[in-house]
Design an enzyme around this catalytic site. Sequence first.
Site, mmCIF file in Angstrom:
data_model
loop_
_atom_site.group_PDB
_atom_site.id
_atom_site.type_symbol
_atom_site.label_atom_id
_atom_site.label_comp_id
_atom_site.label_asym_id
_atom_site.label_seq_id
_atom_site.Cartn_x
_atom_site.Cartn_y
_atom_site.Cartn_z
ATOM 1 N N ASP A 10 0.843 -1.198 0.000
ATOM 2 C CA ASP A 10 0.000 0.000 0.000
ATOM 3 C C ASP A 10 0.881 1.252 0.000
ATOM 4 O OD1 ASP A 10 -2.331 1.703 0.524
ATOM 5 O OD2 ASP A 10 -1.469 1.886 2.540
ATOM 6 N N ASP A 12 -0.414 5.160 0.837
ATOM 7 C CA ASP A 12 -0.695 6.184 1.853
ATOM 8 C C ASP A 12 -0.824 5.544 3.237
ATOM 9 O OD1 ASP A 12 -0.997 8.755 2.695
ATOM 10 O OD2 ASP A 12 -2.781 9.183 1.515
#
Lengths: 259, 259
Positions: A10, A12
């Site tokens: 991932d 953010d």
Amino acid sequence: MKKYVGYLIDLDGTMYRGNEEIDGAKEFIEKLYQENIPYVFVTNNSTKTAEDVAKRLQDIQIRATASQIITSSKAIARYIQSKHPNRKVTCYCIGEAGLKEALRQTGVELTDDINPDYVIVGLDRTITYEKLEGACLAIRNGATFLSTNRDHAIPTEKGMGPGNGAITALISTSTEVEPLFVGKPDSIIMEQAIKALGMTSEQVIMIGDNYHTDIQAGIQANMDTLYVETGVTTREQLLTFNKQPTYTVKTLNEWIPYI
Amino acid sequence: MKKYVGYLIDLDGTMYRGNEEIDGAKEFIEKLYQENIPYVFVTNNSTKTAEDVAKRLQDIQIRATASQIITSSKAIARYIQSKHPNRKVTCYCIGEAGLKEALRQTGVELTDDINPDYVIVGLDRTITYEKLEGACLAIRNGATFLSTNRDHAIPTEKGMGPGNGAITALISTSTEVEPLFVGKPDSIIMEQAIKALGMTSEQVIMIGDNYHTDIQAGIQANMDTLYVETGVTTREQLLTFNKQPTYTVKTLNEWIPYI
């Protein structure tokens, strides 16, 4: 400890937090790079192109190329392409540059006509009633309804603004048609990310900070998961969920010895 | 047959249909007028002022004054006024002229500040992301969330466009806060309409063409109801519902002898 031959990561809350760097992120990616272990970044963000996202990572000295970025836009475009390998499809699209660019790159024809093959909805901060009306009419006319992600809210300069899941709710409430969601925790983006690595779900691990998107996406795709405490979900919140991630770490520094 | 001393009457599909007149509507209202039986029109439409709506009825020779029109906007403004008789309240408002005008007329202060007393949402065909973001921020800051009505879709020139219930769904999905709905079938508009007549629910009858709004509103307000077959709900659909209206007619001509 199992050695993973591929990594899904991932962005953010895992690689950066707004404009802040996250402790351990750069070193972690550097180790994957040195060990020649393939990795791709998986993001629900549909507004930026893969090139923009790669540039952002490079700016904070994280090694990344556009081909290593799977945005929800790229996943939606590749999904449509895989469904119709031999014909041009038309899409009525609500979304920003990243989504429209990804669709055009796979040969999709963007249209304002209300009889398209697909209605595709992503975050659009220039949304108007007319655009929303067109999407509703096209869905009522039988277009297949896809949405980049379920995210209810996104951080803006002022606080939490409406996310794409909220814009999508307007259209699904009006038409009484539910879309197929592409982004995490749903499966299409994960399938496209594994495909990009050329691996199977058993070989890879999914890493992220958000239980509801990242960890759920991994669990639903039958992958091992690594939760990192640098973003949205706190350790206390994590413990309240029924299905736990395979591993949990405070920062990605902790995981470097296991690569 | 019970004689009703007051009438609550829906507009679209009951008094007119788009720009078309509806058979019996004019004669029915004329009879009420001749017999001196008080009546008010109850509409979920929030975009037009009571004056505009009265004018539209007058244009097709239906007797009406602005004081006989209870729009969802007027109901929301009167509801807020009744809750705070002695102080000025601030509202962050998404909506068109009819809603803003109704709020101003009762002394509400409209504001763009994201710390208002209320967030009020009505149909707004000039909606922007910034307006929606402001509403979400204000609700997250603790403002009370009111919405004119649940209508999922509205007829537009091109077909069925998003109604206020759809716009409201965007905000409630993003904030995870449900609003208090004012329009039919919810109770606030009915309470305001009965108050305008100065009667009790047992004395009046609710008339309309739409089972889900008009007839449900009457049933939930403990009123007798008259369904007329000139609008949205067909007779076949009507028969599928558990709670039936008190009376059903093909056109309002049939009801004139019972006034």
